[in-house]
Design a protein around this motif. Structure first.
Motif, PDB file in Angstrom:
ATOM      1  N   CYS A 157       0.863  -1.084  -0.093  1.00  0.00           N
ATOM      2  CA  CYS A 157       0.016   0.048  -0.056  1.00  0.00           C
ATOM      3  C   CYS A 157       0.803   1.293   0.047  1.00  0.00           C
ATOM      4  CB  CYS A 157      -0.978  -0.100   1.313  1.00  0.00           C
ATOM      5  SG  CYS A 157      -2.085   1.561   1.070  1.00  0.00           S
ATOM      6  N   GLY A 158       0.716   2.253  -0.987  1.00  0.00           N
ATOM      7  CA  GLY A 158       1.682   3.260  -1.118  1.00  0.00           C
ATOM      8  C   GLY A 158       1.202   4.543  -0.163  1.00  0.00           C
ATOM      9  N   SER A 159       0.097   4.312   0.419  1.00  0.00           N
ATOM     10  CA  SER A 159      -0.153   5.633   1.153  1.00  0.00           C
ATOM     11  C   SER A 159       0.440   5.423   2.711  1.00  0.00           C
ATOM     12  CB  SER A 159      -1.898   5.374   1.517  1.00  0.00           C
ATOM     13  OG  SER A 159      -2.343   6.369   2.427  1.00  0.00           O
ATOM     14  N   ALA A 160       0.860   6.814   2.837  1.00  0.00           N
ATOM     15  CA  ALA A 160       1.820   6.962   4.075  1.00  0.00           C
ATOM     16  C   ALA A 160       1.016   7.014   5.249  1.00  0.00           C
ATOM     17  CB  ALA A 160       2.688   8.327   3.796  1.00  0.00           C
ATOM     18  N   ASP A 161      -0.162   7.324   5.385  1.00  0.00           N
ATOM     19  CA  ASP A 161      -0.996   7.314   6.461  1.00  0.00           C
ATOM     20  C   ASP A 161      -1.795   6.066   6.878  1.00  0.00           C
ATOM     21  OD1 ASP A 161      -2.485   7.940   4.223  1.00  0.00           O
ATOM     22  OD2 ASP A 161      -3.778   9.404   5.360  1.00  0.00           O
ATOM     23  N   CYS A 162      -1.585   4.940   5.717  1.00  0.00           N
ATOM     24  CA  CYS A 162      -2.408   3.666   6.092  1.00  0.00           C
ATOM     25  C   CYS A 162      -1.666   2.844   7.003  1.00  0.00           C
ATOM     26  CB  CYS A 162      -2.647   3.121   4.733  1.00  0.00           C
ATOM     27  SG  CYS A 162      -3.572   1.290   4.748  1.00  0.00           S
ATOM     28  N   PRO A 163      -2.471   2.172   7.773  1.00  0.00           N
ATOM     29  CA  PRO A 163      -1.834   1.397   8.797  1.00  0.00           C
ATOM     30  C   PRO A 163      -1.481   0.110   8.362  1.00  0.00           C
ATOM     31  CG  PRO A 163      -4.421   1.531   9.153  1.00  0.00           C
ATOM     32  CD  PRO A 163      -3.713   2.572   8.138  1.00  0.00           C
TER      33      PRO A 163
END
Length: 106
Positions: free
Chosen positions: A45-51
């Motif tokens: 997952c490339g989202s920085a704020d995704c756990p």
């Protein structure tokens, strides 16, 4: 190569982190046990704020997460296959009936 959406944040990911083989038992084929060997990809997952950092691609129509049996074998398929199964059962019953009444050849 097609990716998948992250189950936590919903962002589409196409970077593959790893692959692994998953074995799923399915309905018998010609009265033999049938196992599907499925190659599953894990995505980053490339989202920085995704756990969640990585996740496996879903196969929701084939099997539930962590399941070892297909939805058809569990009976969770809403009956789309059972019509064919009923037809096979009727054919097998007709064959057994024929065996019972056919003339015995010398």
């Amino acid at each position: 190569m097609v990716g998948a959406a992250c189950p936590d944040c919903g962002r589409f990911a196409d970077r593959v982190h790893d692959r692994y083989q998953r074995r799923l038992k399915d309905l018998p084929l010609a009265e033999q046990g049938f196992v599907i060997r499925l190659m599953v990809r894990r995505f980053i997952c490339g989202s920085a704020d995704c756990p969640r950092r990585t996740f496996a691609e879903p196969f929701s129509r084939l099997a539930a997460p962590y399941a070892r049996f297909t939805t058809r074998l569990n009976g969770d398929d809403d009956g789309y296959l059972w019509a064919d199964t009923a037809e096979v059962r009727r054919t097998e019953e007709a064959a057994r009936a024929w065996e019972a009444v056919r003339p015995q050849l010398p």
